[in-house]
Design a protein around this motif. Structure first.
Motif, PDB file in Angstrom:
ATOM      1  N   ASN A   1      -3.376  -6.246   7.738  1.00 53.18           N
ATOM      2  CA  ASN A   1      -2.410  -6.514   6.667  1.00 53.18           C
ATOM      3  C   ASN A   1      -1.002  -6.332   7.229  1.00 53.18           C
ATOM      4  O   ASN A   1      -0.613  -5.229   7.618  1.00 53.18           O
ATOM      5  N   LYS A   2      -0.238  -7.421   7.281  1.00 50.78           N
ATOM      6  CA  LYS A   2       1.129  -7.347   7.800  1.00 50.78           C
ATOM      7  C   LYS A   2       2.045  -6.536   6.900  1.00 50.78           C
ATOM      8  O   LYS A   2       3.066  -6.016   7.354  1.00 50.78           O
ATOM      9  N   ASN A   3       1.709  -6.431   5.637  1.00 50.36           N
ATOM     10  CA  ASN A   3       2.571  -5.712   4.702  1.00 50.36           C
ATOM     11  C   ASN A   3       2.514  -4.197   4.890  1.00 50.36           C
ATOM     12  O   ASN A   3       3.303  -3.473   4.288  1.00 50.36           O
ATOM     13  N   GLU A   4       1.553  -3.719   5.708  1.00 53.91           N
ATOM     14  CA  GLU A   4       1.421  -2.282   5.933  1.00 53.91           C
ATOM     15  C   GLU A   4       2.095  -1.836   7.228  1.00 53.91           C
ATOM     16  O   GLU A   4       1.745  -0.798   7.784  1.00 53.91           O
ATOM     17  N   SER A   5       3.050  -2.621   7.695  1.00 57.69           N
ATOM     18  CA  SER A   5       3.673  -2.318   8.990  1.00 57.69           C
ATOM     19  C   SER A   5       4.431  -0.998   8.989  1.00 57.69           C
ATOM     20  O   SER A   5       4.573  -0.351  10.032  1.00 57.69           O
TER      21      SER A   5
END
Length: 588
Positions: free
Chosen positions: A219-223
């Motif tokens: 998930n890119k949003n959890e960077s």
């Protein structure tokens, strides 16, 4: 002083019996009468003599711990007694007779069994312990006749693949980790339709696509979430432990994620690297992991404790690939520092091997197409503990030994040249000058793999072919085997006269002979073995494992393919995003 301190020790323990207490001497006749009238029960004693000479005494016969009833019934001698040694001999003879009866159908050759199952296996074990080549599989595997099947999921470019029989793991740039179940081979012995006799040659494996078992997505949003157990950027590499417990992945997010191989559940996330993780490999037979990164370091991990061990420094550019075998050491390549480094972890030392060859070589003098200079060393694979191969951006495959700092042999333009650009594509002028057109560029070595401790080498690029090579018998050069799966194509392309001429030109001498047969011969000679493409796309990674005990059933090769290179998007190739599996049979 008390007499206790002066009396001998023997007298302190026991008193001497008086004359009245001295037992009378036993008479032989009376002893025999007593034994005849009332035989005394004695415990069975172990036989200390194989011949049985010590098993009898003046006191009478002993049974030596053997059931006399069972021995007499087995021997069929009525009331005769059988000693333990005789019984062991008789049981051993019966055991050998049973073995002969069991193998009578297929034949019994003690000399052949001794040679094949004992002598050769001992030699192989000793060679593997020493870390040297001990198997010649190249001539026994039918690479050209290999069957191949493509399998894919709706993902972007597949960047890497790892195998642990019977599973394969693929990763892609859109943060997918997928577990696949590979096909099983049919049994060796099978009955034909007439049912008369068994065939020694197994049937070809069915062309069945691997089955998708499990899938995990990042998930890119959890960077910005450090507690997130997963990837938040493109995954570039994957490795599977030999015992089938762990799967490790690394990516542009500078993370190494350790997964449970059975369920693809994340177990631990390591974020000690300061740049992209570009390569992963397990030490053979252990759960020790080596990771390469663009931060110019190599780190060592222990997955049994899920812990970090140490960091190795020395490269002057990003480390793009790493390989290892059974010993506690690894080999890495440093891209544009053009070095390969052997790291001896226990000794805390490193050996540096410098590349950078190419240019106006001896064989290329007088040719209009000189060899390209090596700008980046991108791939490495270990053959044994003393030999390894590297692949570079100038299309060359080099063979190295750890005792020499330069390659002992190099195959130039292993995957040929890209087609030359049209004149209108190289200049904006109405009538471009042909002399200013750029020369055709070599195809990079984008993937490299070996079958450990054997003479087989596999390489990939974007020419549409997975190529097989072998180490020569004298272990001093690389020889051509051909294209994997070439004979499996529906139709071949007829040879042109130019290709027929080029067949007599070796792979290394192609650039030198190109002037005589024309520039087109350079590309044709390298693609002559199978003009039609087998793989559609860029081969980004290769993973291979042996079928059966030490490859007696052949080999299975899985390649990761994509429309672009795993490390960037500077070039696109017409193809597919997915993977291909090649089943290579072993010739009888």
């Amino acid at each position: 002083m008390s007499s206790f301190f002066t009396v001998p020790a023997a007298q302190k323990k026991r008193k001497r019996p008086s004359s009245s207490e001295i037992p009378k001497k036993r008479v032989a006749g009376s002893a025999a009468r007593k034994e005849t009238s009332a035989p005394k029960q004695r415990k069975p004693q172990r036989d200390e003599s194989i011949s049985g000479s010590d098993s009898e005494s003046d006191d009478g016969p002993r049974d030596n711990g053997v059931d006399l009833d069972e021995a007499s019934s087995d021997s069929g001698s009525g009331g005769e007694e059988e000693t333990a040694a005789e019984r062991r001999l008789r049981l051993a003879e019966r055991y050998l007779e049973n073995i002969r009866e069991e193998v009578d159908e297929v034949g019994f050759d003690a000399e052949e069994i001794d040679r094949d199952l004992i002598a050769e296996r001992l030699q192989e074990d000793v060679a593997e312990t020493k870390g040297r080549i001990y198997r010649s599989l190249a001539k026994q595997l039918s690479f050209s006749a290999a069957s191949h099947t493509i399998f894919r999921s709706n993902t972007e470019t597949v960047t890497s693949v790892a195998t642990c029989h019977p599973y394969a793991y693929t990763v892609s740039k859109d943060i997918f980790l997928i577990k696949w179940k590979l096909q099983d081979l049919p049994a060796h012995q099978w009955l034909p339709k007439d049912g008369k006799k068994k065939s020694k040659k197994p049937p070809p494996p069915p062309k069945r696509r691997p089955e998708r078992i499990a899938i995990a997505k990042g998930n890119k949003n959890e960077s910005k979430n450090n507690a997130y157990k997963g990837h938040v950027g493109a995954i570039l590499c994957v490795a599977a432990s030999q015992d089938g417990k762990f799967v490790a992945t690394g990516g542009r997010d500078r993370r190494i994620v350790i997964w449970d191989a059975a369920t693809l559940e994340p177990l631990r996330v390591f974020s000690q690297h300061r740049d992209s993780v570009t390569g992963l490999t397990f030490r053979r037979g252990t759960n020790q992991l080596y990771s390469a990164s663009s931060d110019r370091t190599i780190k060592i991990w222990s997955l049994d404790e899920l812990a970090y061990i140490e960091t190795l420094f020395g490269h002057q550019d990003e480390v793009v690939d790493v390989a290892s075998l059974a010993q506690e050491r690894c080999i890495s390549v440093g891209a544009r520092d053009r070095t390969a480094r052997l790291w001896k972890v226990v000794e805390e030392t490193q050996l540096v091997f410098r590349g950078g060859g190419g240019g106006e070589g001896k064989r290329a003098r007088g040719s209009s197409t000189p060899k390209a200079m090596e700008g980046s060393m991108d791939r490495v694979a270990m053959i044994d503990e003393e030999m390894f191969v590297t692949g570079s951006d100038n299309g060359s495959i080099s063979l190295w030994v750890i005792h020499k700092k330069k390659p002992i042999h190099t195959i130039s333009l292993a995957h040929g040249l890209d087609p030359a650009l049209a004149l209108d594509e190289t200049s904006a002028e109405v009538n471009p000058d042909p002399t200013k057109a750029p020369q055709p560029q070599p195809r990079w070595i984008t993937a490299l793999a070996t079958i450990p401790y054997s003479d087989v080498i596999l390489s990939g690029s974007w020419d549409g072919h997975l190529r097989a090579w072998k180490v020569s018998d004298d272990r001093k050069k690389i020889e051509v085997l051909g294209v994997v799966g070439a004979a499996g194509l529906p139709h071949g392309v007829a040879k042109t006269p130019l290709a027929a001429i080029a067949e007599d030109v070796s792979m290394e001498d192609t650039s030198a002979e190109a002037e005589a047969v024309g520039q087109t011969a350079v590309t044709t000679s390298h693609d002559r073995r199978n003009p039609a493409p087998v793989v559609s796309g860029v081969i980004n990674d290769i993973s291979v494992f042996e079928r059966g005990d030490r490859g007696k059933d052949g080999a299975c090769i899985v390649v990761a393919i994509g429309k672009e290179h795993r490390m960037g998007r500077w070039a696109k190739v017409a193809g597919k995003n997915g993977a291909m599996v090649f089943e290579v049979a072993r010739e009888s």
